[in-house]
Design an enzyme around this catalytic site. Structure first.
Site, PDB file in Angstrom:
ATOM      1  N   SER A 192      -6.095   6.012   5.405  1.00  0.00           N
ATOM      2  CA  SER A 192      -5.817   7.433   5.603  1.00  0.00           C
ATOM      3  C   SER A 192      -6.375   7.872   6.962  1.00  0.00           C
ATOM      4  CB  SER A 192      -6.469   8.233   4.482  1.00  0.00           C
ATOM      5  OG  SER A 192      -6.182   9.589   4.635  1.00  0.00           O
ATOM      6  N   THR A 235       0.815  -1.218   0.000  1.00  0.00           N
ATOM      7  CA  THR A 235       0.000   0.000   0.000  1.00  0.00           C
ATOM      8  C   THR A 235       0.853   1.275   0.000  1.00  0.00           C
ATOM      9  OG1 THR A 235      -1.803  -1.154   1.095  1.00  0.00           O
ATOM     10  CG2 THR A 235      -1.742   1.228   1.356  1.00  0.00           C
ATOM     11  N   HIS A 293      -1.460  14.823   6.270  1.00  0.00           N
ATOM     12  CA  HIS A 293      -2.700  15.522   6.570  1.00  0.00           C
ATOM     13  C   HIS A 293      -2.579  16.392   7.813  1.00  0.00           C
ATOM     14  CE1 HIS A 293      -5.092  13.611   3.467  1.00  0.00           C
ATOM     15  NE2 HIS A 293      -4.469  12.478   3.750  1.00  0.00           N
ATOM     16  N   CYS A 334       9.565  10.123 -19.765  1.00  0.00           N
ATOM     17  CA  CYS A 334       9.693   9.014 -20.731  1.00  0.00           C
ATOM     18  C   CYS A 334       9.421   7.680 -20.066  1.00  0.00           C
ATOM     19  CB  CYS A 334      11.028   9.058 -21.474  1.00  0.00           C
ATOM     20  SG  CYS A 334      12.323   7.966 -20.864  1.00  0.00           S
ATOM     21  N   SER A 356      -0.626   8.597  -1.747  1.00  0.00           N
ATOM     22  CA  SER A 356      -0.527   9.898  -2.428  1.00  0.00           C
ATOM     23  C   SER A 356       0.462  10.842  -1.774  1.00  0.00           C
ATOM     24  CB  SER A 356      -1.883  10.575  -2.567  1.00  0.00           C
ATOM     25  OG  SER A 356      -2.815  10.073  -1.685  1.00  0.00           O
ATOM     26  N   LYS A 410     -11.761  11.046   1.572  1.00  0.00           N
ATOM     27  CA  LYS A 410     -11.518  12.490   1.564  1.00  0.00           C
ATOM     28  C   LYS A 410     -11.803  13.085   0.195  1.00  0.00           C
ATOM     29  CE  LYS A 410      -8.148  12.576   5.329  1.00  0.00           C
ATOM     30  NZ  LYS A 410      -8.047  11.175   5.752  1.00  0.00           N
ATOM     31  N   ARG A 434      -6.234   0.615  -0.061  1.00  0.00           N
ATOM     32  CA  ARG A 434      -6.198   1.019   1.340  1.00  0.00           C
ATOM     33  C   ARG A 434      -6.586  -0.203   2.171  1.00  0.00           C
ATOM     34  NH1 ARG A 434      -9.393   4.380  -1.669  1.00  0.00           N
ATOM     35  NH2 ARG A 434      -8.958   6.609  -1.746  1.00  0.00           N
TER      36      ARG A 434
END
Lengths: 119, 503, 528
Positions: free
Chosen positions: C350, C52, C61, C448, C57, C262, C323
Site C-alpha cells: 500500500s 495480491t 488513497h 449466496c 481492498s 494503515k 502484501r
C-alpha cells in the site's frame, strides 16, 4: 447400532417422536411408546430393508442421469452392491417414470424403476 | 413500447415452479382464476424436487412415499390438467406493489405481466461458508449441500473421495447417504448444536445405516489445503459455541459439504417493501397466506423453511385459492371503479393513498376501544389499509382503496410466539375468516427454540387457554402444527400466543 | 494469445518482458503499449490479478499517509490524480467517496494534525480537519467516541481486479501479448545483460525485463543474480459484508495508523458492499492465505470501535491477501545494479494500487533513460470497451439487449443478476476459471456465494473452453471442482477386476478424470 451383548437399538421412524427402541437377545422389546415402534424395531432387528434410490447414466447430454428407485425394499446390507450394479448401466432410449430400468437386482426380485421421464 | 419489453396480463402469477408454486397454481385454477402463469427460472418445473431423488415425499398428501421427481411429476401433471401456464427459464427481476411482475427469459425476452394477484413461491437458499467465516484456506472442494446435490444428481459429476459434512440439516444428512452410495467415504457429520438439525428418520437412515459418525457439539474449526481441500480440523465447542483449540483433531478429506441452514429467498419481497418476520426470514402472512402488500401472497419455503414438502403443498393450496379470490375481487372492483369513473385499484398512487387513509382509520379504531393489528410496510412507509380497517365498516366503503378485495374490510388478529417457540406461521389471522385452508379450523405451524420432552403446546388468548396439545418430544428440526377451532378465537382485540410448556 | 499452449518450448521475440500480471505489471504493460514495442506480459497464475491484486481492498488513497519525499508519497498522489481518466478509458468502476481518518481520543487528534500537515506537503488536495459534529454529520454511522476526523475528498474506491483485467485487455488490444499460467523458471544473461526469460513452455528473447513479480520479485531478481532486496510478505485478512448494510458509511473510514499499516478500515466497496480489514501480520509463507479466528476478532473489534453497527452477522465472504512488502521502507523502482536491462518494481505494498498508473509512467521513463528506444504507437487506443452489466441497465436497455442476444435473457447468478452472455464475454476476455468468471462478472459474489450459479458457470466454462466439466477449476491447476464423472468411484472395482481400465490414481484428479471418461465411451450399453 448394537448395545451390550446381543442387544439391538434403533431409532423408531414410524412417527416423529423417534423413540430409541431396544430389542434384547431374547427378543424382548423396550423403549417403544406404541405397538408400531415394537413392530418396527423387531423388523429392523430381523431383516432391515430399505428402498434404494439412485441414478443411472444416460446418453442424453441434457439429462446425463436418470433417477431411479427399487420397486420394493431390499436388504439393507445389499444397498451398496446394488448401487454398484446401477453404476454399470447406461440408458440410451426414452423412458417414462415407472418404467423398469434394471430387473431383479442381485437376486432380490426388486427392479429399479425410473422416477422421472427421459427424452 | 416494444423496446421496454413485452406486456401481458394474468389473473394470478406464481413466482417459482417448485412444490409451493405448483400447488398454488393448481388451487388458483380450481378456484376459478382465469389465466394462471407459473414463472420458473429453471428449464423445468419442480423446483428443488428433481434433484431430491430420495424417497420420503408425499406420505401425508398422497398417502405413499414418493421420490422428489415423482412428487414433482404428479403436481406438474395436475397443474397442466388444471390449465395453468408456465414460463420456463424465466427469472423474475422485480415485483411491484401495484402487482406487476418484470421477468426475463431467453425465449420471451423482457416481459412485464400485470396481475390480479401474485403468489411468491421462490423457496429458500442455503447459508454459504462465507457466512460462517470458518478460519483457514479457500480451496476448491467446499460446497453447500444443495449445490452438491444438484452437481451429483443432475449434472452427473462426483465431487471427491472423502467427505466431511458440517451441519446436520436434512439436506446434509440426505447427501451423506447419497455420497456414500456413489462410493464416497463420508468421514463425519459435524453439528455445532447439542442436537441434530434434521429429522430423526434421516439420522437413522442416512447416518446410522452406514455407520457415519455424527459429532454433536462440534464444529469445523479450520479448513486446510491450498488449491483443493486436503482436510478439516474438527473440535468440540464451548458454551459460547467457540471451538476448544486443544481438543481439535484433523480429518483428511477432499470434500466439505455445508448444511448449515436455509434462508427464505426474499430479495424480491424485500425490494417491494413486503414486511418480513425476522424470526422466519419470510413475509408475515395471514392465514390466507397474504403478505403485508395487498394482493401478494406467499407460500412454502419463502415464508418459512419447512421440513416436509406435504406442508409446502398445503400452504400453496391455501395461497393459490386466496390469490384467485383476490384476483377476482380486483377485477370486479376495477370494472366497478371504471364504470363509476373512479381511480383504478391497482395503481401505486391508489395504494399509497389507501395506506395513509388506513393509518388514520386505525388510530380512530384504537380510540374506540378496538385494537387492530398493524403491519408496517418497510418500503413505501405507507401502511396498507388492507390490514387496518375496522370490522363493521361496510364492505362497499372499502372499494377503491384496495382494502376489500377479498372479504370487505377486515380486522386481523395476531399470533405471537410464546415461551420456547421460535416462530409461528401465520402471524396474522383474518377475524371471522373461514378460508385458511381448514374452514372452521385455523392451523398454526410453529418451531420450538430448544428441544424438550413431555411438553404441551398451549394456545392462549387474553389469559384463556384455547387449546393444549401434548407432545412427547419436540425438536427445532421438526415443525409442529396445532389446530384451533376458529369459534374459540378472541374477536376484535385478537392476540393469540402459542407456547411450549412443560407438562 | 492467452492460454496458448505448446508441448515444445517456443521462442518469442520481445522488446520488453514484464513479469507479473498484477495491477502493477498490467499498468506497465498498458503504459508501454503506448509505444511501438513488442510487449510480453508473463504471469505464473492462470489469470491476471490472481495474486495480491485479487485480495486488495480497492481503496484509492488520497496520499496523506506516506512520508513526504518518498516514492510512496509522490506516486500515490500522482496515481490518485490519474484515476478519473484511467477508470473512464477502461470502463472500470471507480468512485471518489472520500477518505475519513478518525480520532477516537484527544491524544489521537495530534496524529490527525500531523497527517493533515503531511498530506499538505505531499500535495493532497482539499484536506480538511473536521470536529466531532462535522464528522458525524458527514458520516452518521460513526461511533459517538469519535472526537475529530481528517477528511480527504480525493480518496476513492475502485475494483482492483476489474482494473487489472482491463489494463491487460487494453494492453493486448494494443498489440501486447499475455502469457498466463507461465511461471518464470530462469532469466538468461549475456555479458551482464538480460537476454531471455524462460518459462516451462517458452523462451522469451528480450533485452529488457521488468520485474513486477510481487511476492516473488526477490526470487526473480535472484534469477538474474541480483540479491539486493528481500520480499517480506505481510498478510491481511478482509471480511466482506452483505449489500444490505452497504450504506453503513459513505467514505472509507480509517483509524489513526499503526507502525506497520494503515490499520483496519471500514470500506464501502465500489460494488456496494462494506469491507472491513485488513489485518497486518508478517509471515514467511508466500502462499499463506489463511484467515484466522484471531484476525476475525481483531478486524471486528477495530471496525466496531469506529462504526459500531458493523456486525459479523452480515459477513458473506472472508479472505486473506499478502502484501509484497520488502526489506526497504519505500517502493523499489530502479534498474538492477547487477543485471543490465532488468528493472525492479518491487515492494509495492500500500498504496501500490493507487500508485500503479504513476509507477507505470515512471517505469517507462526509466526504460527510456536506460536506452530503450520508444516511439509512440500511432494506433494506440486507450479505450477498453465496457463489459455489459445487465443488472445496471434500464428495463428498456435490458429488453433491447435480450432481443439482440437471447443469452442476455438467461440469468446465471441470481444474487447479482448476471446473465449467460456476460459469463461468455468474460471467458472471451480471458476468464479460465470459476474464480475468474466471478471476479469479472460478479457471478458468485453475492450473498449466496455461488450456491446457485456454480453448476451453471461450470457448464458454461466447460462448453466455451471445450473441456470436460470435470476439468473446470476454481482458480487453476490443482483446484478442480468436481474431479470425477458420474459413477466413476463405484466403477473402480469393476474396472479393476476386469482389467479393462486402470485404477484412478489419487492426487491427479484432472488427468484421471479424463481417463475414466475415456473408459466410459466403451462402457457396455444398457441392459434392462
Amino acid at each position: 447400532m448394537t448395545k451390550g451383548a446381543g442387544e439391538f437399538t434403533v431409532t423408531c421412524v414410524a412417527c416423529p417422536v423417534g423413540c430409541e427402541v431396544t430389542v434384547s437377545d431374547r427378543g424382548e422389546v423396550r423403549g417403544n411408546r406404541c405397538d408400531r415402534g415394537r413392530e418396527y424395531a423387531l423388523l429392523e432387528h430381523r431383516d432391515p430393508r430399505r428402498i434404494l434410490t439412485s441414478t443411472v447414466r444416460t446418453t442424453c447430454p441434457d439429462l446425463p442421469l436418470l433417477p431411479v428407485r427399487t420397486d420394493r425394499p431390499i436388504p439393507k446390507r445389499l444397498l451398496f452392491e446394488a448401487a454398484k450394479i446401477l453404476a454399470t448401466e447406461c440408458i440410451s432410449r426414452p423412458v417414462k417414470a415407472g418404467d423398469v430400468v434394471v430387473r431383479d437386482i442381485l437376486g432380490t426380485g426388486a427392479s429399479a424403476v425410473a422416477t422421472d421421464d427421459l427424452f | 413500447m416494444e423496446s421496454a419489453g413485452r406486456h401481458t396480463h394474468a389473473d394470478v402469477v406464481v413466482i417459482g415452479g417448485g412444490p409451493a408454486g405448483l400447488a398454488a397454481a393448481v388451487a388458483a385454477r380450481r378456484a376459478g382464476a382465469g389465466r394462471v402463469v407459473i414463472v420458473e427460472r429453471d428449464v423445468r418445473l419442480g423446483g428443488i424436487l428433481p434433484q431430491c431423488i430420495h424417497a420420503g415425499f408425499g406420505v401425508k398428501w398422497f398417502g405413499e412415499e414418493l421420490t422428489g421427481p415423482e412428487y414433482a411429476g404428479r403436481f406438474v401433471k395436475q397443474a397442466a390438467d388444471a390449465g395453468a401456464e408456465s414460463m420456463l427459464e424465466t427469472m423474475v427481476l422485480e415485483i411491484t406493489r401495484d402487482l406487476r411482475v418484470v421477468a426475463v427469459s431467453p425465449r420471451d425476452g423482457l416481459v412485464m405481466v400485470e396481475c390480479g394477484a401474485i403468489v411468491l413461491a421462490m423457496g429458500c437458499r442455503e447459508r454459504p461458508r462465507g457466512a460462517l467465516a470458518i478460519p483457514g484456506t479457500r480451496p476448491a472442494g467446499i460446497f453447500t449441500a444443495g449445490t452438491a446435490q444438484r452437481l451429483v444428481n443432475i449434472e452427473g459429476v462426483v465431487l471427491g473421495r472423502r467427505a466431511v459434512i458440517l451441519g446436520s440439516g436434512d439436506v446434509g444428512l440426505i447427501m451423506a447417504r447419497r455420497l456414500t452410495l456413489e462410493g464416497v467415504k463420508v468421514e463425519a457429520v459435524v453439528e455445532i448444536m447439542s442436537y441434530a438439525g434434521g429429522l430423526a428418520r434421516n439420522i437413522q437412515q442416512c447416518l446410522r445405516d452406514f455407520d457415519i459418525p455424527l459429532y454433536l457439539g462440534h464444529t469445523v474449526s479450520r479448513v486446510h489445503g491450498r488449491d483443493r481441500l486436503e482436510g478439516v480440523s474438527v473440535a468440540p465447542v464451548d458454551d459460547r459455541r467457540a471451538p476448544i483449540p486443544d481438543k481439535e483433531w484433523f480429518i483428511p478429506c477432499d470434500t466439505l459439504l455445508l448444511s448449515v441452514g436455509l434462508i427464505p429467498e426474499n430479495e424480491l419481497s424485500a425490494a417491494c417493501g413486503i414486511e418480513l418476520d425476522p424470526a422466519t426470514g419470510g413475509p408475515i402472512v395471514t392465514d390466507e397466506m397474504e403478505t403485508s402488500v395487498p394482493g401478494i401472497f406467499a407460500c412454502g419455503n419463502v415464508v418459512h423453511v419447512h421440513d416436509l414438502v406435504d406442508h409446502v403443498t398445503e400452504d400453496g393450496m391455501v395461497a393459490g385459492e386466496a390469490a384467485a379470490a383476490a384476483a377476482a375481487a380486483a377485477l370486479a372492483s376495477a370494472s366497478g371503479a371504471a364504470t363509476a369513473g373512479a381511480i383504478a385499484v391497482t395503481t401505486a398512487a391508489a395504494g399509497a393513498m389507501a395506506g395513509a387513509e388506513g393509518g388514520a382509520r386505525a388510530k380512530g379504531g384504537a380510540g374506540a376501544g378496538t385494537r387492530t393489528t398493524t403491519m408496517t410496510g418497510t418500503g413505501a412507509g405507507a401502511r396498507p389499509a388492507h390490514y387496518s380497517g375496522r370490522a363493521g365498516v361496510p364492505a362497499g366503503e372499502g372499494n377503491g382503496d384496495g382494502t376489500s378485495r377479498i372479504s370487505g374490510t377486515r380486522t386481523l388478529g395476531e399470533i405471537r410466539p410464546g415461551s420456547n417457540v421460535r416462530y409461528v406461521v401465520p402471524q396474522r389471522f383474518v377475524q371471522g375468516g373461514e378460508r385458511g385452508g381448514g374452514g372452521r379450523t385455523l392451523t398454526i405451524s410453529l418451531r420450538p427454540s430448544e428441544p424438550a420432552e413431555n411438553v404441551v403446546v398451549e394456545v392462549s388468548a387474553a389469559g384463556k387457554v384455547l387449546r393444549r396439545q401434548r407432545k412427547e418430544k419436540v425438536r427445532p428440526g421438526e415443525m409442529l402444527q396445532v389446530n384451533i377451532d376458529r369459534r374459540t378465537l378472541p374477536s376484535g382485540d385478537g392476540v393469540v400466543t402459542v407456547s411450549i410448556v412443560s407438562r | 494469445m492467452q492460454g496458448t499452449r505448446a508441448t515444445q518450448s517456443m521462442t518469442v521475440k520481445a522488446d520488453v518482458a514484464i513479469i507479473g500480471a498484477g495491477v502493477v505489471g498490467a499498468a506497465i504493460a498498458r503504459e508501454l503499449a503506448r509505444y511501438d514495442l513488442r510487449v510480453v506480459l508473463i504471469e505464473r497464475e492462470v489469470e491476471a490479478a490472481f495474486g495480491t491484486s485479487k485480495a486488495n481492498s480497492g481503496v484509492v488513497h488520497a496520499g496523506f499517509h506516506s512520508t513526504p519525499g518518498t516514492l510512496k508519497a509522490s506516486l500515490c498522489v500522482q496515481g490518485n490524480a490519474m484515476f478519473d481518466d484511467i477508470a473512464g478509458e477502461l470502463s472500470v468502476p471507480f468512485r471518489r467517496n472520500g477518505s475519513l481518518m478518525v480520532a477516537m481520543s484527544t491524544d489521537e487528534v495530534g496524529v490527525l494534525r500531523e497527517h493533515f500537515e503531511q498530506g499538505r506537503r505531499n500535495g493532497v488536495p482539499g484536506l480538511r480537519l473536521l470536529d466531532a459534529d462535522e464528522a458525524r454529520k458527514s458520516e452518521p454511522g460513526l461511533a459517538p467516541e469519535v472526537v475529530a476526523a481528517l477528511y480527504a475528498p480525493t480518496g476513492g474506491v475502485v475494483c482492483p481486479f476489474q482494473l487489472t483485467f482491463a489494463l491487460v485487455e487494453n494492453a493486448v488490444a494494443n498489440g501486447g501479448a499475455f502469457m498466463a499460467g507461465s511461471p518464470v523458471t530462469s532469466i538468461h544473461l549475456r555479458d551482464g545483460r538480460v537476454a531471455a526469460v524462460e518459462t516451462p513452455e517458452a523462451i522469451i528473447e528480450t533485452a529488457w525485463v521488468v520485474n513486477a513479480a510481487g511476492l516473488f520479485a526477490d526470487r526473480i531478481a535472484a534469477m538474474a543474480g541480483d540479491e539486493s532486496f528481500e520480499i517480506r510478505p505481510r498478510k491481511g485478512e478482509e471480511y466482506l459484508l452483505d449489500k444490505r448494510v452497504g450504506s453503513l458509511v459513505r467514505s472509507t473510514v480509517f483509524p489513526v495508523p499503526t507502525a506497520v499499516s494503515k490499520g483496519i478500515l471500514v470500506i464501502p466497496t465500489v460494488d456496494g458492499n462494506i469491507m472491513v480489514g485488513p489485518t497486518a501480520e508478517d509471515t514467511r509463507d508466500r502462499l499463506d492465505l489463511t484467515t484466522t479466528r484471531a484476525g476475525f476478532e481483531a478486524v471486528f473489534a477495530a471496525a466496531r470501535r469506529m462504526v459500531p453497527s458493523v456486525s459479523p452477522r452480515d459477513i458473506i465472504a472472508s479472505f486473506a491477501g499478502l502484501r509484497a512488502a520488502c526489506s526497504e521502507d519505500d517502493f523499489i523502482i530502479r534498474p538492477s545494479r547487477v543485471a543490465r536491462g532488468l528493472v525492479h518494481v518491487a515492494g509495492i505494498e500500500s498504496p501500490g494500487l493507487t500508485a500503479a498508473p504513476a509507477i507505470a509512467r515512471m517505469v517507462a521513463e526509466i526504460l527510456r533513460e536506460e536506452g530503450l528506444k520508444m516511439r509512440a504507437r500511432r494506433a494506440f487506443n486507450p479505450v477498453r470497451p465496457a463489459p455489459v452489466r445487465f443488472a445496471h441497465l434500464s428495463r428498456a436497455q435490458q429488453a433491447r439487449l435480450v432481443a439482440s442476444d437471447p443469452a442476455f435473457g438467461r440469468i446465471v447468478c441470481r444474487c447479482e443478476t448476471v446473465t449467460e452472455a456476460e459469463v461468455v464475454d468474460a471467458i472471451r476476455r480471458g476468464a479460465r476459471t470459476v474464480d475468474g468468471v466471478k471476479l469479472r462478472t460478479r457471478a458468485g459474489m453475492g450473498r449466496c456465494q455461488g450456491g446457485f450459479c456454480l453448476p451453471r458457470v461450470m457448464k458454461i466454462l466447460s462448453r466455451e473452453l471445450g473441456i470436460p466439466v470435470e476439468h473446470v477449476t476454481k482458480r487453476g491447476p490443482g483446484s478442480v471442482i468436481a474431479p470425477y464423472p458420474a459413477k466413476a468411484l463405484l466403477r473402480e472395482s469393476e474396472t479393476r477386476s476386469t482389467g479393462g481400465e486402470r485404477e484412478v490414481p489419487a492426487g491427479t484428479m484432472a488427468e484421471s478424470g479424463a481417463r475414466v471418461r475415456a473408459g466410459f465411451r466403451t462402457a457396455p450399453a444398457a441392459r434392462g
